[in-house]
Design a protein around this motif. Structure first.
Motif, mmCIF file in Angstrom:
data_model
loop_
_atom_site.group_PDB
_atom_site.id
_atom_site.type_symbol
_atom_site.label_atom_id
_atom_site.label_comp_id
_atom_site.label_asym_id
_atom_site.label_seq_id
_atom_site.Cartn_x
_atom_site.Cartn_y
_atom_site.Cartn_z
ATOM 1 N N VAL A 165 0.859 -1.181 0.000
ATOM 2 C CA VAL A 165 0.000 0.000 0.000
ATOM 3 C C VAL A 165 0.897 1.233 0.000
ATOM 4 O O VAL A 165 1.786 1.356 0.852
ATOM 5 C CB VAL A 165 -0.948 0.026 1.212
ATOM 6 N N ARG A 166 0.667 2.132 -0.941
ATOM 7 C CA ARG A 166 1.478 3.341 -1.066
ATOM 8 C C ARG A 166 0.559 4.543 -1.279
ATOM 9 O O ARG A 166 -0.446 4.477 -1.979
ATOM 10 C CB ARG A 166 2.424 3.252 -2.268
ATOM 11 N N LYS A 167 0.946 5.632 -0.659
ATOM 12 C CA LYS A 167 0.245 6.901 -0.836
ATOM 13 C C LYS A 167 1.246 8.023 -0.645
ATOM 14 O O LYS A 167 2.047 7.996 0.296
ATOM 15 C CB LYS A 167 -0.907 7.031 0.160
ATOM 16 N N GLU A 168 1.185 8.992 -1.545
ATOM 17 C CA GLU A 168 2.089 10.135 -1.441
ATOM 18 C C GLU A 168 1.958 10.787 -0.074
ATOM 19 O O GLU A 168 0.854 10.997 0.426
ATOM 20 C CB GLU A 168 1.758 11.142 -2.542
ATOM 21 N N ARG A 169 3.110 11.093 0.529
ATOM 22 C CA ARG A 169 3.228 11.732 1.840
ATOM 23 C C ARG A 169 2.820 10.814 2.997
ATOM 24 O O ARG A 169 2.606 11.272 4.112
ATOM 25 C CB ARG A 169 2.416 13.046 1.905
ATOM 26 N N TYR A 170 2.720 9.522 2.730
ATOM 27 C CA TYR A 170 2.484 8.530 3.783
ATOM 28 C C TYR A 170 3.577 7.481 3.717
ATOM 29 O O TYR A 170 4.103 7.172 2.641
ATOM 30 C CB TYR A 170 1.129 7.843 3.604
ATOM 31 N N PHE A 171 3.912 6.926 4.899
ATOM 32 C CA PHE A 171 4.807 5.791 4.915
ATOM 33 C C PHE A 171 4.103 4.599 4.288
ATOM 34 O O PHE A 171 2.914 4.376 4.502
ATOM 35 C CB PHE A 171 5.223 5.447 6.355
ATOM 36 N N GLY A 172 4.849 3.835 3.495
ATOM 37 C CA GLY A 172 4.271 2.675 2.844
ATOM 38 C C GLY A 172 3.960 1.571 3.847
ATOM 39 O O GLY A 172 4.469 1.542 4.976
ATOM 40 N N TYR A 173 3.133 0.630 3.420
ATOM 41 C CA TYR A 173 2.697 -0.449 4.294
ATOM 42 C C TYR A 173 2.663 -1.745 3.500
ATOM 43 O O TYR A 173 2.237 -1.763 2.338
ATOM 44 C CB TYR A 173 1.308 -0.142 4.857
ATOM 45 N N SER A 174 3.112 -2.825 4.126
ATOM 46 C CA SER A 174 3.110 -4.133 3.503
ATOM 47 C C SER A 174 2.464 -5.121 4.461
ATOM 48 O O SER A 174 2.783 -5.139 5.656
ATOM 49 C CB SER A 174 4.547 -4.560 3.186
ATOM 50 N N THR A 175 1.536 -5.930 3.936
ATOM 51 C CA THR A 175 0.832 -6.862 4.815
ATOM 52 C C THR A 175 0.434 -8.111 4.055
ATOM 53 O O THR A 175 0.132 -8.065 2.851
ATOM 54 C CB THR A 175 -0.425 -6.195 5.410
ATOM 55 N N ALA A 176 0.448 -9.248 4.763
ATOM 56 C CA ALA A 176 -0.012 -10.493 4.170
ATOM 57 C C ALA A 176 -1.537 -10.494 4.111
ATOM 58 O O ALA A 176 -2.210 -9.885 4.943
ATOM 59 C CB ALA A 176 0.489 -11.679 4.991
#
Length: 637
Positions: A165-176
């Motif tokens: 999950v990516r969004k400009e000006r947010y830290f990215g997130y990875s999840t199973a």
């Protein structure tokens, strides 16, 4: 009264806005409820009351007496319905109603699974629109809608799917992926006007050994330990790159679909694939994530769009690459590259590279390199290089242009242009122009221009240079500052008065001359001629000249195109400057005349004739004699 009208306007506006929101986001409304062993019919009534809407459905399609037990706290209506029907119903919104339609649940093993949910701001709880969600093995992706909702269809056979999950000006997130309904919260980056986002990063611990997602671990003190991935690091802002970034954004907008543009803005991860096939830029094996993928080999049936190529790309119509191309890029119509090319680029119509090029660029119509070009540019019509052109050759049917320094050869059917220094050669069918230094050769049939021709040759009908250390050769050459220029008033054995202009450089200059005798009998009416010459400085104001001219004697009955009355003269002279702008000169000359016997009334017996008179065709004779020239010269230096 004005305040009253404004209040009415604001009230109407808020009512319309609220109405519009309710009409477009009923399924996304958050509700809370706790139900224990209630009939389905009653449960739907409760949900409708909590959300402020009604359900429409056919009671015969659903078991309305089925008992339901569930608890929901701040969940969206669609999530509550998913939990109730387990995929057995489809939902549609119509004017404050939710229409339920029965869906037959497949008894055999499904080919695909649906993953959906909402993306939230972790601190504020607000839903995040236009976030990028993608599965990194298949590159299947989605963009959250204005209510933060997303929906992905993944192959059921996919082992251990994992969402990024990516969004400009947010830290990215990875999840199973652990459940079909998956809500995701993102942590916003700290705002600092001195900092700007760079490449996204993901912790290496989240990647299986065979994964192709290339990432690094960032150092971010504010990142939560719960985060699995981080998609941005910081560096000092670079305002001077703003123009380049604007051009690159224009490139993205021109070739990317709306969803691709969102992914490109959000996802800074660099994804690699060994092979891809596409029909159109957003229809292919890389799906709408194509703008974020670097391919080793890429085949585009009509057109393709990618982040980069490392070996080969072939397009039936066009290829568009955001980043770099290493290898060969071939298209039936056009290639467009947002960064640099290292290798071969061939197209039927045009090639465009925003930054640098090293290698061979060939097109049927035009080539354009925005930065530096090293190698060859060959086009049917025109070539353009935005900065320097080195170690190569430009060939175009019409024109070549380099906006910086050129070290190589330009060949065109009409004109060559260099807005920087030229170290090499220009050959054209009409004109050559170099606006700064030239060390080399300019050859054209009509005109050459050089600002500072330090060394080499200009060969054309007309040559111009502000300053020259080379040699201009042509019908007329002019060097503004350090050229050789003389305006000469003289007399000789044939004419009482001559006016002569010499222009060029010491080594080679052009001569334009006209002379006359003011109607004196037994003398030519007037003469005019053209020639070339060379001068050598002897020092202390002394200079020697050797001039060669061809002249025509004009009488009242003499035609211009007649060979009768033509004479050729070679003169060796000596000049002494009296002042920087004024000099005296004298010269000895040898003249040869082609004319009918007795044509020249001058008594030549007093002049020495070193060669005997020779008879020519058409009753003409060739006569020669030694003569003199003397006069004053107005000098440029």
């Amino acid at each position: 009264m004005n305040l009253f009208k404004a209040s009415i306007f604001v009230g109407i506006f808020l009512s319309i806005s609220a109405s519009s929101w309710s009409q477009t986001s009923t399924l996304d409304k958050a509700i809370s409820l706790k139900i224990t062993n209630e009939r389905l019919e009653e449960v739907l009534k409760i949900i409708g009351e909590r959300g402020g809407f009604n359900f429409s459905y056919n009671p015969k399609e659903f078991d309305i007496n089925r008992r339901i037990t569930l608890t929901a706290s701040g969940k969206a209506v669609r999530q509550v319905l998913d939990e109730i029907f387990k995929g057995g119903a489809a939902y549609k919104e119509r004017r404050g109603h939710i229409i339920l339609q029965k869906v037959e649940i497949e008894t055999e093993k499904p080919k695909d699974i649906i993953i959906n949910g909402y993306v939230f701001d972790r601190e504020t709880g607000e839903r995040i629109a236009q976030a990028s969600i993608f599965e990194k093995q298949t590159l299947i992706s989605a963009v959250s809608n204005k209510s933060g909702y997303y929906r992905l269809k993944l192959p059921a056979s996919l082992p251990k799917p994992q969402l990024e999950v990516r969004k400009e000006r947010y830290f990215g997130y990875s999840t199973a992926v652990t459940a079909p309904s998956l809500d995701i919260s993102l942590l916003q980056m700290p705002l600092d006007s001195r900092l700007q986002p760079l490449s996204p990063q993901v912790k290496a611990a989240t990647l299986p050994p065979s994964d192709t997602l290339k990432v690094k671990v960032p150092v971010a003190a504010s990142a939560s330990p719960m985060l699995v991935s981080v998609d941005t690091v910081f560096s000092p802002s670079k305002p001077k790159r703003q123009i380049i970034e604007d051009v690159e954004q224009t490139f993205v907008d021109a070739f990317a679909s709306a969803k691709q543009a969102i992914h490109i803005k959000n996802v800074k991860d660099t994804l690699y694939r060994p092979f891809q096939v596409s029909f159109l830029p957003f229809i292919g094996t890389n799906h709408v994530m194509s703008g974020n993928v670097i391919n080793a080999t890429s085949f585009n049936i009509i057109a393709g769009y990618s982040l980069g190529v490392t070996a080969l790309e072939v397009g039936g119509f066009a290829n568009a690459v955001r980043g770099n191309v290493h290898g060969a890029q071939i298209a039936g119509f056009a290639n467009a590259v947002g960064n640099s090319v290292y290798g071969l680029q061939v197209s039927g119509f045009a090639n465009a590279v925003l930054r640098n090029f090293e290698g061979l660029q060939i097109s049927g119509f035009a080539n354009a390199t925005g930065g530096h070009h090293s190698g060859l540019q060959i086009a049917g019509f025109t070539n353009l290089t935005g900065r320097t052109f080195t170690n190569g050759l430009q060939i175009a049917g019409f024109a070549n242009a380099v906006l910086g320094t050129t070290k190589g050869v330009q060949i065109s059917g009409f004109t060559n242009l260099v807005l920087g220094n030229l170290y090499g050669s220009q050959i054209s069918g009409f004109a050559n122009i170099a606006t700064k230094k030239v060390r080399g050769v300019q050859i054209s049939p009509f005109f050459n221009y050089a600002h500072l021709h330090q060394q080499g040759v200009q060969l054309s009908l007309f040559n111009y240079a502000d300053s020259s250390g080379g040699v201009p050769i042509g019908l007329f050459s002019f060097v503004k500052r350090n050229g050789y220029r003389r305006l000469e008033i003289s007399t000789d054995e044939l004419n009482y008065a001559n006016l002569t202009f010499k222009t060029g450089v010491n080594a080679f200059y052009n001569i334009l001359t006209i002379g006359g005798n003011f109607g004196i009998a037994n003398k030519p009416l007037y003469t005019f001629g053209y020639g070339i010459g060379s001068a050598i400085r002897l020092g202390r104001g002394w200079m020697t000249n050797i001039d060669l001219t061809a002249n025509k004697i004009m009488e009242e009955v003499n035609r211009f195109d007649s060979v009768n009355g033509q004479f050729y003269r070679i003169a060796l002279g000596l000049e002494k400057k009296l002042t920087p702008q004024l000099a005296l000169f004298a010269a000895a000359s040898l003249t040869g005349l082609t004319a009918q016997p007795g044509y020249l009334k001058v008594d030549l017996s007093r002049l020495y004739q070193p060669f005997p008179v020779a008879s020519l065709q058409n009753g003409l004779e060739f006569t020669n004699w030694l003569g003199f020239q003397a006069g004053i010269r107005i000098c440029n230096r």
